[in-house]
Every structure is written in structure tokens, then in C-alpha cells.
Design a protein around this motif. Structure first.
Motif, PDB file in Angstrom:
ATOM      1  N   PHE A 151      -5.745   0.802  12.066  1.00 51.17           N
ATOM      2  CA  PHE A 151      -6.732  -0.454  11.771  1.00 51.17           C
ATOM      3  C   PHE A 151      -6.415  -1.540  10.837  1.00 51.17           C
ATOM      4  O   PHE A 151      -6.750  -2.538  10.881  1.00 51.17           O
ATOM      5  CB  PHE A 151      -8.146  -0.191  11.715  1.00 51.17           C
ATOM      6  N   CYS A 152      -5.371  -1.197  10.090  1.00 50.15           N
ATOM      7  CA  CYS A 152      -5.129  -2.258   8.810  1.00 50.15           C
ATOM      8  C   CYS A 152      -3.646  -2.928   8.788  1.00 50.15           C
ATOM      9  O   CYS A 152      -2.627  -2.173   8.891  1.00 50.15           O
ATOM     10  CB  CYS A 152      -5.192  -1.286   7.473  1.00 50.15           C
ATOM     11  N   GLU A 162     -14.343   3.979   4.686  1.00 46.02           N
ATOM     12  CA  GLU A 162     -14.441   3.810   6.232  1.00 46.02           C
ATOM     13  C   GLU A 162     -15.605   4.381   6.988  1.00 46.02           C
ATOM     14  O   GLU A 162     -16.421   3.851   7.577  1.00 46.02           O
ATOM     15  CB  GLU A 162     -13.250   3.682   7.226  1.00 46.02           C
ATOM     16  N   ASP A 200      -7.212   4.598  -2.841  1.00 47.15           N
ATOM     17  CA  ASP A 200      -7.544   5.355  -1.908  1.00 47.15           C
ATOM     18  C   ASP A 200      -8.259   6.804  -2.271  1.00 47.15           C
ATOM     19  O   ASP A 200      -7.948   7.253  -3.296  1.00 47.15           O
ATOM     20  CB  ASP A 200      -6.312   5.902  -1.026  1.00 47.15           C
ATOM     21  N   TYR A 256      -0.929  -4.984   4.699  1.00 47.01           N
ATOM     22  CA  TYR A 256       0.518  -4.873   3.852  1.00 47.01           C
ATOM     23  C   TYR A 256       1.337  -4.593   4.855  1.00 47.01           C
ATOM     24  O   TYR A 256       2.391  -3.972   4.341  1.00 47.01           O
ATOM     25  CB  TYR A 256       0.116  -3.881   2.944  1.00 47.01           C
ATOM     26  N   CYS A 303       0.830  -1.162  -0.192  1.00 49.83           N
ATOM     27  CA  CYS A 303       0.110  -0.003   0.119  1.00 49.83           C
ATOM     28  C   CYS A 303       0.895   1.150   0.096  1.00 49.83           C
ATOM     29  O   CYS A 303       1.708   1.310   0.727  1.00 49.83           O
ATOM     30  CB  CYS A 303      -0.983   0.126   1.152  1.00 49.83           C
ATOM     31  N   ALA A 355      -2.759  -2.559  -3.079  1.00 48.39           N
ATOM     32  CA  ALA A 355      -4.054  -1.970  -2.402  1.00 48.39           C
ATOM     33  C   ALA A 355      -4.208  -0.402  -3.054  1.00 48.39           C
ATOM     34  O   ALA A 355      -5.242   0.002  -3.152  1.00 48.39           O
ATOM     35  CB  ALA A 355      -3.659  -1.466  -1.022  1.00 48.39           C
ATOM     36  N   LYS A 397      -6.577   7.865   8.837  1.00 52.42           N
ATOM     37  CA  LYS A 397      -6.973   7.467   7.167  1.00 52.42           C
ATOM     38  C   LYS A 397      -6.566   8.906   6.598  1.00 52.42           C
ATOM     39  O   LYS A 397      -6.764   9.897   6.877  1.00 52.42           O
ATOM     40  CB  LYS A 397      -8.402   7.146   7.262  1.00 52.42           C
ATOM     41  N   TYR A 440       0.429   3.927   1.139  1.00 53.65           N
ATOM     42  CA  TYR A 440       0.233   4.834   2.474  1.00 53.65           C
ATOM     43  C   TYR A 440       0.591   4.025   3.583  1.00 53.65           C
ATOM     44  O   TYR A 440       1.606   4.410   4.421  1.00 53.65           O
ATOM     45  CB  TYR A 440      -0.977   5.338   2.620  1.00 53.65           C
ATOM     46  N   ASN A 441      -0.021   2.866   3.902  1.00 55.88           N
ATOM     47  CA  ASN A 441       0.248   1.987   4.754  1.00 55.88           C
ATOM     48  C   ASN A 441       0.461   2.273   6.148  1.00 55.88           C
ATOM     49  O   ASN A 441       1.116   1.976   7.399  1.00 55.88           O
ATOM     50  CB  ASN A 441       1.643   1.256   4.451  1.00 55.88           C
ATOM     51  N   GLN A 442      -0.599   3.395   6.649  1.00 54.05           N
ATOM     52  CA  GLN A 442      -0.420   3.846   7.910  1.00 54.05           C
ATOM     53  C   GLN A 442      -1.721   3.908   8.695  1.00 54.05           C
ATOM     54  O   GLN A 442      -1.917   4.379   9.716  1.00 54.05           O
ATOM     55  CB  GLN A 442       0.066   5.220   7.916  1.00 54.05           C
ATOM     56  N   CYS A 443      -2.866   3.373   8.301  1.00 48.92           N
ATOM     57  CA  CYS A 443      -4.213   3.537   8.678  1.00 48.92           C
ATOM     58  C   CYS A 443      -3.870   2.445   9.959  1.00 48.92           C
ATOM     59  O   CYS A 443      -3.496   1.471   9.882  1.00 48.92           O
ATOM     60  CB  CYS A 443      -5.283   2.961   7.772  1.00 48.92           C
TER      61      CYS A 443
HETATM   62  S1  SF4 Z   1      -6.817   0.962   4.989  1.00 50.57           S
HETATM   63 FE1  SF4 Z   1      -6.145   0.759   2.847  1.00 50.57          FE
HETATM   64  S2  SF4 Z   1      -4.861   3.146   2.699  1.00 50.57           S
HETATM   65 FE2  SF4 Z   1      -5.116   2.268   4.557  1.00 50.57          FE
HETATM   66  S3  SF4 Z   1      -3.064   1.171   5.252  1.00 50.57           S
HETATM   67 FE3  SF4 Z   1      -4.898  -0.430   4.596  1.00 50.57          FE
HETATM   68  S4  SF4 Z   1      -4.607  -0.667   2.443  1.00 50.57           S
HETATM   69 FE4  SF4 Z   1      -3.360   1.280   3.049  1.00 50.57          FE
END
Ligand code: SF4
Length: 392
Positions: free
Chosen positions: A157-158, A261, A233, A161, A150, A200, A273, A152-155
Motif C-alpha cells: 500500500f506504500c 497498521e 518498523d 519511497y 525505506c 523511513a 508488512k 524494506y520498501n515492499q508493503c
Molecule cells: S509502510 Fe513503512 S515499512 Fe512499509 S514500505 Fe512504507 S515506509 Fe517501508
């Protein structure tokens, strides 16, 4: 779709009906249960045994699903030992049916033991990084990992990746990936209905790279005419102009899935996000103006009790501001707190209490209740997106 039926009687099993279809082979015991489905390469896809639905992934894991008390869906991954025993039983039946019917079209079902299945999963792992998630309507897509990870990869909750650096593949590497995927799927590629540009955020790639990828895909003649789908995104949609999106639509891009979301900015900030609610609304408008369908993914239960009310109100307002219609999908995805997630730590520190599954379902119902379709004659599809049921 052509279907041809064979029959055989096996000692200790009884009558088995064999349906040979263009994309799959079904074995139906007795009165159609238990039943087993295989792709044309002989890989078990799924089964229905004793009221339990089983799905086998290309990584050789097996997910079981069944209706629990009050009809609430239950699910569990089989342990490796359980999966091995389950697959052995399925392939024992397949072997016996293939021997009894002596039909050359069933040859692909033969010779699969635990070692062969593990070797096949290893081949899959050599072609693909783990396919972390797909939207439910794309479980049968042919995944094309044009990017990895991803951008961005900083959310918070996720963790789909985590530990996978974002990487955009060069066209030549993509061509090799397609060749490897084609070889891996073999005759089973016909089961795949669409092309999914993964992971992603593949559409974040510059236009010149996207054009080159589409040239490679067209030259490969892989699922000719199949539509192309991808996550993106919301914040990144504006990096391309309306004319560029229209160009991508003309080259086969059918639908873009936006993990929005929530429609509450405060919650989005707390989740880390990227972008704001207005970005999501504008992104859908831009895609739709270019002739690309949109799917908006809303998480239910996210933000716990602290954000619940604002989450519902903001999400209704945001969705109602989008020109969603036929061909578009609003997904409701129950939030699943991953072990060791940053979200869990932040929620505990902030005293944010999780919603129960029932409360999260009520949140979905409240949002659905508040939706006013842009065109009541052509409303978008509303559907559930349970990440615990994803299997590829
Ligand atoms: S929710 Fe989507 S944008 Fe946020 S880290 Fe996960 S894959 Fe990346």
C-alpha cells in the motif's frame, strides 16, 4: 514567546496588524482575516483567506483545506498557476506592509516573486530528497535525512519511497547535510521544534553509526536540546538491545513511530508488512522499558470489507496489550489507495471492496471504543493522521 505589534493602513486593504514573534511574522488584515504567516526568512508558511486554510510547503506547493458540508474536512492542492497567483497576492501585501512600516525586521518579507520562490524551492530540493511523510506532531521538525528511503520498501500500500534505494549516510555526509540544512533555513530554523531522523527507518542503522550520527548532530549544535524522533518498523526494533535503546534515549531519542497498521496478522501478511502483531507489541514494550515514548500508527479502512472485523478486534487487542501512557500517541490514519498501487491491483484481484470514508471513520470509532488504557490515569493521546494533509 515575545510578540510585538505594528500597525499600518493600506489603501484598498485597510488596517493591517503586524505581529512579530520570535519564530514568525503574522500579517492580520482588518478583523484578523485574512491572515498570513511567514517564517523569519520570509517564506510564507500559511494563510487563512475567505474561510480557507492554506499551507505552503518548502517545495513551493500550496495545500488548501476547508470545512465542507456537515463539517467534513475538504482539501485540495492548488495547481501551479493557482499557487503562483495566491503567493503573488500574499507577497504583494507583505511588500506593501514592509514599505509602509519601514521596519527592518520585515525586510525578509520583501523581494519574493515567482522566480525567487521557485529558486528557493530548488535550493530546498538540493538539500533534501523529497520529505515524503512525517507524523502530524512532527510537521515542524527539522528533518535530518540520515538515511534515504525505506530499508524494506515492499508493503503493497506504500509508495512513499518507491524508486529511492535505501542508503545509510556516512557521518561526514551527514555533517554536510546538516550544514546545508542550516544554511537553507537560515533564521527560520528557530521555527523547528525537534529533530526528525528520516527517512523511513533510520534507526535500523547499526549502533556505531547511530552513535557517530549523534556525535555529528551534537557537534553541529543544531537546535541544541531538541528531542530526536524517528519512524521505525516494529520488526526491526529487536535488532537493538534494551541497553542500546536506553543509550539512545539518554542521547535524546524521545519517541519512535511504528507503522503497525493493524492488529490482525492475516491482514498484515496480505499487506506484505514485515513482522507480526506480536512484534509490534513487543517493540512498544522494549522502547517503553528504555524510557522512549512510542507512537503506534493504525490504518483505518485498510483491507476493505474482507478484513474489517478482524482488523478492529485484533487492533483493539494489540493496543490494549501495549503499555501505552502519557507521552505516547496512537494515530488513526485513513487508508488512501495510491494510484497504480500494488494494493489496488491485489484488492481488485481478490475482490476486496474498499470501505467508504464514513465506514473507515466508524472503524476508528470502534477501535477507540474498545481501548482500555494501561493506566487510566495517564492514557495515551489518540489522534488522526491524515497523510493527505502532510506538507513540509
Ligand atoms: S509502510 Fe513503512 S515499512 Fe512499509 S514500505 Fe512504507 S515506509 Fe517501508
Amino acid at each position: 514567546m515575545a510578540t510585538e505589534a505594528l500597525r499600518c493602513d493600506l489603501p484598498g486593504v485597510g488596517r493591517v496588524a503586524v505581529r512579530i514573534r520570535d519564530m514568525a511574522i503574522n500579517l492580520l488584515v482588518g478583523n484578523e482575516a485574512p491572515s498570513y504567516s511567514f517564517d523569519l526568512a520570509g517564506r510564507l508558511i500559511g494563510a487563512f483567506v475567505d474561510g480557507i486554510n492554506y499551507r505552503r510547503g518548502l517545495d513551493n506547493r500550496v495545500l488548501s483545506k476547508w470545512a465542507g458540508p456537515a463539517g467534513i474536512r475538504q482539501r485540495r492542492w492548488l495547481t501551479p498557476t493557482e499557487a503562483e497567483a495566491f503567493l503573488a497576492a500574499a507577497y504583494d501585501l507583505a511588500e506593501r506592509v514592509a514599505a509602509a512600516t519601514d521596519d527592518p525586521r520585515l525586510t525578509a518579507l520583501r523581494g519574493w516573486d515567482a522566480a525567487a520562490l521557485r529558486a528557493d524551492a530548488a535550493r530546498f530540493a538540493a538539500v533534501y530528497r523529497p520529505v515524503s511523510i512525517l507524523p502530524p506532531d512532527q510537521y515542524l521538525a527539522l528533518v535530518i535525512q540520515a538515511t534515504e528511503g525505506c530499508s524494506y520498501n515492499q508493503c503493497t500500500f506504500c509508495d512513499f519511497y518507491r524508486g529511492r534505494p535505501f542508503r545509510i549516510k556516512a557521518p561526514a555526509e551527514l555533517a554536510m547535510h546538516l550544514a546545508d540544512a542550516r544554511a537553507f533555513f537560515g533564521p527560520a530554523i528557530g521555527l523547528r521544534k525537534s529533530l526528525f531522523l528520516a527517512d523511513a527507518n533510520a534507526l535500523v542503522a547499526p549502533m556505531n553509526r547511530l552513535r557517530a550520527w549523534l556525535d555529528v548532530i551534537a557537534e553541529a549544535q543544531i537546535l541544541p536540546g531538541a528531542g530526536i524522533y524517528s519512524f521505525m518498523d516494529a520488526f526491526d526494533v529487536h535488532r537493538k538491545s534494551a541497553a542500546e535503546w536506553a543509550e539512545l534515549a539518554a542521547r535524546g531519542l524521545r519517541r519512535v513511530y511504528i507503522g503497525m497498521e493493524s492488529g490482525d496478522d492475516a491482514l498484515l501478511r496480505w499487506l506484505r508488512k514485515p513482522g507480526a502483531v506480536a512484534d509490534g507489541v513487543a517493540a512498544v514494550r522494549l522502547l517503553k522499558s528504555a524510557g522512549i515514548a512510542a507512537s503506534v500508527i493504525i490504518m483505518t479502512g485498510i483491507g476493505g470489507d474482507r478484513y474489517a472485523e478482524a482488523h478492529i478486534c485484533g487492533t483493539i487487542a494489540a493496543l490494549n496489550a501495549m503499555p501505552l501512557g502519557r507521552g505516547d500517541i496512537v494515530y488513526f490514519s485513513p487508508f488512501v489507495d495510491q494510484p497504480d498501487s500494488e494494493y489496488g491491483r491485489l484488492a481488485a484481484a481478490a475482490g476486496v471492496r474498499p470501505l467508504t470514508e464514513t465506514a473507515a471513520a466508524a472503524q476508528e470509532a470502534a477501535i477507540r471504543h474498545g481501548l482500555r488504557p494501561y493506566d487510566p490515569a495517564q492514557p495515551p493521546q489518540l489522534s488522526r493522521y491524515d497523510i493527505r494533509e502532510f506538507i513540509y
